[in-house]
Design a protein around this motif. Structure first.
Motif, PDB file in Angstrom:
ATOM      1  N   TYR A  22       0.817  -1.210   0.000  1.00  0.00           N
ATOM      2  CA  TYR A  22       0.000   0.000   0.000  1.00  0.00           C
ATOM      3  C   TYR A  22       0.856   1.267   0.000  1.00  0.00           C
ATOM      4  CZ  TYR A  22      -3.687  -3.354   1.043  1.00  0.00           C
ATOM      5  OH  TYR A  22      -4.545  -4.420   0.996  1.00  0.00           O
ATOM      6  N   ILE A  23       2.073   1.186   0.524  1.00  0.00           N
ATOM      7  CA  ILE A  23       2.978   2.334   0.430  1.00  0.00           C
ATOM      8  C   ILE A  23       3.209   2.685  -1.034  1.00  0.00           C
ATOM      9  CG2 ILE A  23       5.349   3.127   0.843  1.00  0.00           C
ATOM     10  CD1 ILE A  23       5.339   1.425   3.413  1.00  0.00           C
ATOM     11  N   GLU A  24       3.498   1.671  -1.832  1.00  0.00           N
ATOM     12  CA  GLU A  24       3.762   1.906  -3.253  1.00  0.00           C
ATOM     13  C   GLU A  24       2.527   2.419  -3.978  1.00  0.00           C
ATOM     14  OE1 GLU A  24       5.127  -2.014  -3.761  1.00  0.00           O
ATOM     15  OE2 GLU A  24       7.232  -1.515  -3.476  1.00  0.00           O
ATOM     16  N   MET A  25       1.339   1.924  -3.588  1.00  0.00           N
ATOM     17  CA  MET A  25       0.110   2.408  -4.220  1.00  0.00           C
ATOM     18  C   MET A  25      -0.103   3.891  -3.963  1.00  0.00           C
ATOM     19  SD  MET A  25      -2.672  -0.614  -3.625  1.00  0.00           S
ATOM     20  CE  MET A  25      -2.297  -2.318  -4.008  1.00  0.00           C
ATOM     21  N   PHE A  26       0.184   4.335  -2.744  1.00  0.00           N
ATOM     22  CA  PHE A  26       0.005   5.755  -2.447  1.00  0.00           C
ATOM     23  C   PHE A  26       1.078   6.613  -3.104  1.00  0.00           C
ATOM     24  CE2 PHE A  26      -2.847   4.284   0.953  1.00  0.00           C
ATOM     25  CZ  PHE A  26      -3.913   5.129   0.694  1.00  0.00           C
ATOM     26  N   LYS A  27       2.268   6.087  -3.249  1.00  0.00           N
ATOM     27  CA  LYS A  27       3.280   6.816  -4.015  1.00  0.00           C
ATOM     28  C   LYS A  27       2.807   7.031  -5.445  1.00  0.00           C
ATOM     29  CE  LYS A  27       7.449   5.289  -1.550  1.00  0.00           C
ATOM     30  NZ  LYS A  27       8.715   4.505  -1.695  1.00  0.00           N
ATOM     31  N   ASP A  55       7.070  15.922   6.884  1.00  0.00           N
ATOM     32  CA  ASP A  55       6.271  17.148   6.958  1.00  0.00           C
ATOM     33  C   ASP A  55       4.783  16.849   7.028  1.00  0.00           C
ATOM     34  OD1 ASP A  55       8.594  18.934   6.533  1.00  0.00           O
ATOM     35  OD2 ASP A  55       8.613  17.991   4.546  1.00  0.00           O
ATOM     36  N   GLY A  56       4.394  15.642   6.676  1.00  0.00           N
ATOM     37  CA  GLY A  56       3.006  15.210   6.742  1.00  0.00           C
ATOM     38  C   GLY A  56       2.964  13.702   6.780  1.00  0.00           C
ATOM     39  N   TRP A  57       1.830  13.163   7.207  1.00  0.00           N
ATOM     40  CA  TRP A  57       1.708  11.717   7.389  1.00  0.00           C
ATOM     41  C   TRP A  57       0.441  11.199   6.737  1.00  0.00           C
ATOM     42  CZ3 TRP A  57       5.906   9.403   9.222  1.00  0.00           C
ATOM     43  CH2 TRP A  57       6.817  10.193   9.943  1.00  0.00           C
ATOM     44  N   LEU A  58       0.533  10.016   6.137  1.00  0.00           N
ATOM     45  CA  LEU A  58      -0.611   9.342   5.537  1.00  0.00           C
ATOM     46  C   LEU A  58      -0.715   7.943   6.132  1.00  0.00           C
ATOM     47  CD1 LEU A  58      -1.661   9.340   1.820  1.00  0.00           C
ATOM     48  CD2 LEU A  58      -1.666   7.213   3.124  1.00  0.00           C
ATOM     49  N   ILE A  59      -1.893   7.610   6.632  1.00  0.00           N
ATOM     50  CA  ILE A  59      -2.129   6.301   7.245  1.00  0.00           C
ATOM     51  C   ILE A  59      -2.972   5.462   6.296  1.00  0.00           C
ATOM     52  CG2 ILE A  59      -2.981   5.054   9.259  1.00  0.00           C
ATOM     53  CD1 ILE A  59      -2.707   7.642  10.861  1.00  0.00           C
ATOM     54  N   THR A  60      -2.491   4.273   5.972  1.00  0.00           N
ATOM     55  CA  THR A  60      -3.109   3.427   4.949  1.00  0.00           C
ATOM     56  C   THR A  60      -4.291   2.620   5.485  1.00  0.00           C
ATOM     57  OG1 THR A  60      -1.842   1.402   5.345  1.00  0.00           O
ATOM     58  CG2 THR A  60      -0.780   3.107   4.000  1.00  0.00           C
ATOM     59  N   GLY A  61      -4.869   1.856   4.579  1.00  0.00           N
ATOM     60  CA  GLY A  61      -5.884   0.880   4.937  1.00  0.00           C
ATOM     61  C   GLY A  61      -5.268  -0.394   5.493  1.00  0.00           C
ATOM     62  N   SER A  62      -6.135  -1.287   5.955  1.00  0.00           N
ATOM     63  CA  SER A  62      -5.684  -2.515   6.614  1.00  0.00           C
ATOM     64  C   SER A  62      -6.836  -3.506   6.683  1.00  0.00           C
ATOM     65  CB  SER A  62      -5.207  -2.199   8.035  1.00  0.00           C
ATOM     66  OG  SER A  62      -4.851  -3.370   8.740  1.00  0.00           O
ATOM     67  N   SER A 176      -7.125   0.479  -7.773  1.00  0.00           N
ATOM     68  CA  SER A 176      -7.573   0.378  -9.153  1.00  0.00           C
ATOM     69  C   SER A 176      -8.690  -0.656  -9.248  1.00  0.00           C
ATOM     70  CB  SER A 176      -6.418  -0.034 -10.057  1.00  0.00           C
ATOM     71  OG  SER A 176      -6.013  -1.366  -9.744  1.00  0.00           O
ATOM     72  N   ALA A 177      -9.388  -0.648 -10.375  1.00  0.00           N
ATOM     73  CA  ALA A 177     -10.422  -1.658 -10.603  1.00  0.00           C
ATOM     74  C   ALA A 177      -9.833  -3.055 -10.618  1.00  0.00           C
ATOM     75  CB  ALA A 177     -11.151  -1.374 -11.914  1.00  0.00           C
ATOM     76  N   ASP A 178      -8.651  -3.218 -11.212  1.00  0.00           N
ATOM     77  CA  ASP A 178      -7.998  -4.528 -11.254  1.00  0.00           C
ATOM     78  C   ASP A 178      -7.666  -5.024  -9.856  1.00  0.00           C
ATOM     79  OD1 ASP A 178      -8.172  -4.613 -13.984  1.00  0.00           O
ATOM     80  OD2 ASP A 178      -6.077  -4.077 -14.348  1.00  0.00           O
ATOM     81  N   PHE A 179      -7.228  -4.102  -8.987  1.00  0.00           N
ATOM     82  CA  PHE A 179      -6.891  -4.514  -7.622  1.00  0.00           C
ATOM     83  C   PHE A 179      -8.141  -4.919  -6.852  1.00  0.00           C
ATOM     84  CE2 PHE A 179      -5.818  -3.775  -3.128  1.00  0.00           C
ATOM     85  CZ  PHE A 179      -4.722  -4.613  -3.025  1.00  0.00           C
ATOM     86  N   VAL A 180      -9.235  -4.185  -7.044  1.00  0.00           N
ATOM     87  CA  VAL A 180     -10.497  -4.567  -6.407  1.00  0.00           C
ATOM     88  C   VAL A 180     -10.913  -5.955  -6.869  1.00  0.00           C
ATOM     89  CG1 VAL A 180     -12.960  -4.047  -6.229  1.00  0.00           C
ATOM     90  CG2 VAL A 180     -11.285  -2.204  -6.044  1.00  0.00           C
ATOM     91  N   SER A 210     -10.456   9.015  -8.480  1.00  0.00           N
ATOM     92  CA  SER A 210      -9.287   8.894  -7.602  1.00  0.00           C
ATOM     93  C   SER A 210      -8.356  10.098  -7.713  1.00  0.00           C
ATOM     94  CB  SER A 210      -8.520   7.612  -7.927  1.00  0.00           C
ATOM     95  OG  SER A 210      -9.255   6.479  -7.527  1.00  0.00           O
ATOM     96  N   GLN A 211      -8.153  10.606  -8.934  1.00  0.00           N
ATOM     97  CA  GLN A 211      -7.228  11.728  -9.091  1.00  0.00           C
ATOM     98  C   GLN A 211      -7.753  12.996  -8.416  1.00  0.00           C
ATOM     99  OE1 GLN A 211      -4.074  11.388 -10.351  1.00  0.00           O
ATOM    100  NE2 GLN A 211      -3.917  13.375  -9.324  1.00  0.00           N
ATOM    101  N   THR A 212      -9.064  13.165  -8.415  1.00  0.00           N
ATOM    102  CA  THR A 212      -9.655  14.308  -7.716  1.00  0.00           C
ATOM    103  C   THR A 212      -9.319  14.268  -6.237  1.00  0.00           C
ATOM    104  OG1 THR A 212     -11.478  14.443  -9.291  1.00  0.00           O
ATOM    105  CG2 THR A 212     -11.841  15.443  -7.125  1.00  0.00           C
ATOM    106  N   ILE A 213      -9.443  13.092  -5.632  1.00  0.00           N
ATOM    107  CA  ILE A 213      -9.133  12.948  -4.207  1.00  0.00           C
ATOM    108  C   ILE A 213      -7.634  13.077  -3.971  1.00  0.00           C
ATOM    109  CG2 ILE A 213      -9.309  11.425  -2.203  1.00  0.00           C
ATOM    110  CD1 ILE A 213     -11.963  12.658  -3.175  1.00  0.00           C
ATOM    111  N   ALA A 214      -6.822  12.538  -4.865  1.00  0.00           N
ATOM    112  CA  ALA A 214      -5.369  12.697  -4.741  1.00  0.00           C
ATOM    113  C   ALA A 214      -4.989  14.170  -4.733  1.00  0.00           C
ATOM    114  CB  ALA A 214      -4.665  11.968  -5.878  1.00  0.00           C
ATOM    115  N   ASP A 215      -5.613  14.951  -5.590  1.00  0.00           N
ATOM    116  CA  ASP A 215      -5.330  16.389  -5.627  1.00  0.00           C
ATOM    117  C   ASP A 215      -5.776  17.065  -4.329  1.00  0.00           C
ATOM    118  OD1 ASP A 215      -4.311  16.093  -8.175  1.00  0.00           O
ATOM    119  OD2 ASP A 215      -6.133  16.796  -9.180  1.00  0.00           O
ATOM    120  N   GLN A 216      -6.896  16.626  -3.776  1.00  0.00           N
ATOM    121  CA  GLN A 216      -7.349  17.177  -2.500  1.00  0.00           C
ATOM    122  C   GLN A 216      -6.363  16.841  -1.382  1.00  0.00           C
ATOM    123  OE1 GLN A 216     -11.400  16.148  -1.546  1.00  0.00           O
ATOM    124  NE2 GLN A 216     -12.229  17.031  -3.432  1.00  0.00           N
TER     125      GLN A 216
END
Length: 227
Positions: A22-27, A55-62, A176-180, A210-216
């Motif tokens: 998931y680290i790589e997915m968020f990158k 400078d900021g933190w992102l917590i993934t899913g699990s 992604s749809a493929d990952f789902v 997804s890109q809209t949320i990434a930009d947010q």
């Protein structure tokens, strides 16, 4: 700007060789935003030496529940509260959305209404946004001072804002749809009701924002904040 990604769960073994963790997915999700990244496998007890490392933190899913008895969850909650105190921005996704809520005084439960899987649409202040989801647990009570900024009929608190301290979403913009589709076949069969899985499969080809949320997320991290 350096973003630390706190990994709270592992990709299914069958999917990891193709999709990474998931680290790589968020990158990938946040690529092109001019961020540097560092990853920490907190699910394995690997925490940053200091909250100031990034400078900021992102917590993934699990796959884990925030209410479960794991030795890494209490220090993660302490980390979240310290970030809020120091005004270091956080983003939380799915488990991250839930653990931030719990750490700050909200409540998370296994939702009696069941599962949300695949493409879901949410009302973000009057704008309909579609994202992929995979969850049964939900935030059922938000923390004091928090504001719900997205909702739908199934998930009341689908996105939450904590002033300029944290922004969290229940859905998975990194999926992604493929990952789902892969999750359906590795974690869904025999766990999630078949009708829910089939409905998700029927919409795998539909677009998400997804890109809209990434930009947010990126805009939230880059906000000017007093320190």
């Amino acid at each position: 700007m350096k973003i630390g990604i706190l990994l709270t769960g592992h990709t299914p073994d069958e999917l990891a060789p193709h999709y990474g963790n998931y680290i790589e997915m968020f990158k990938t999700l946040l690529s092109g935003q001019d961020f540097e990244f560092a990853g920490y496998k907190v699910v394995d007890g690997e925490f940053p030496a200091s909250i100031e490392e990034c400078d900021g933190w992102l917590i993934t899913g699990s796959k884990h529940g925030v209410y479960e008895d794991h030795d890494w969850i209490p220090p993660l909650e302490d980390f979240i509260r310290e970030a809020v105190t120091l005004n270091i921005p956080m983003v939380g996704v799915c488990f991250g959305h839930q653990i931030i809520a719990q750490a700050l005084g909200g409540k998370v439960e296994k939702f009696e209404g069941g599962w949300a899987v695949g493409r879901q649409t949410y009302d973000f202040a009057g704008t309909e946004i579609a994202l992929n989801a995979w969850h049964q647990d939900q935030v059922v009570e938000i923390a004091p001072g928090a504001v719900t900024i997205a909702t739908n009929d199934f998930c009341k608190h689908a996105a939450i804002l904590y002033g300029d301290r944290a922004l969290t979403v229940q859905a998975h913009p990194e999926f992604s749809a493929d990952f789902v589709d892969g999750l359906i076949n590795t974690r869904g069969r025999g766990v999630v009701p078949e009708e829910v899985l089939e409905a998700a499969i029927d919409e795998l080809d539909e677009a998400t924002a997804s890109q809209t949320i990434a930009d947010q997320f990126a805009d939230f991290f880059r906000q000017e904040r007093p320190r």
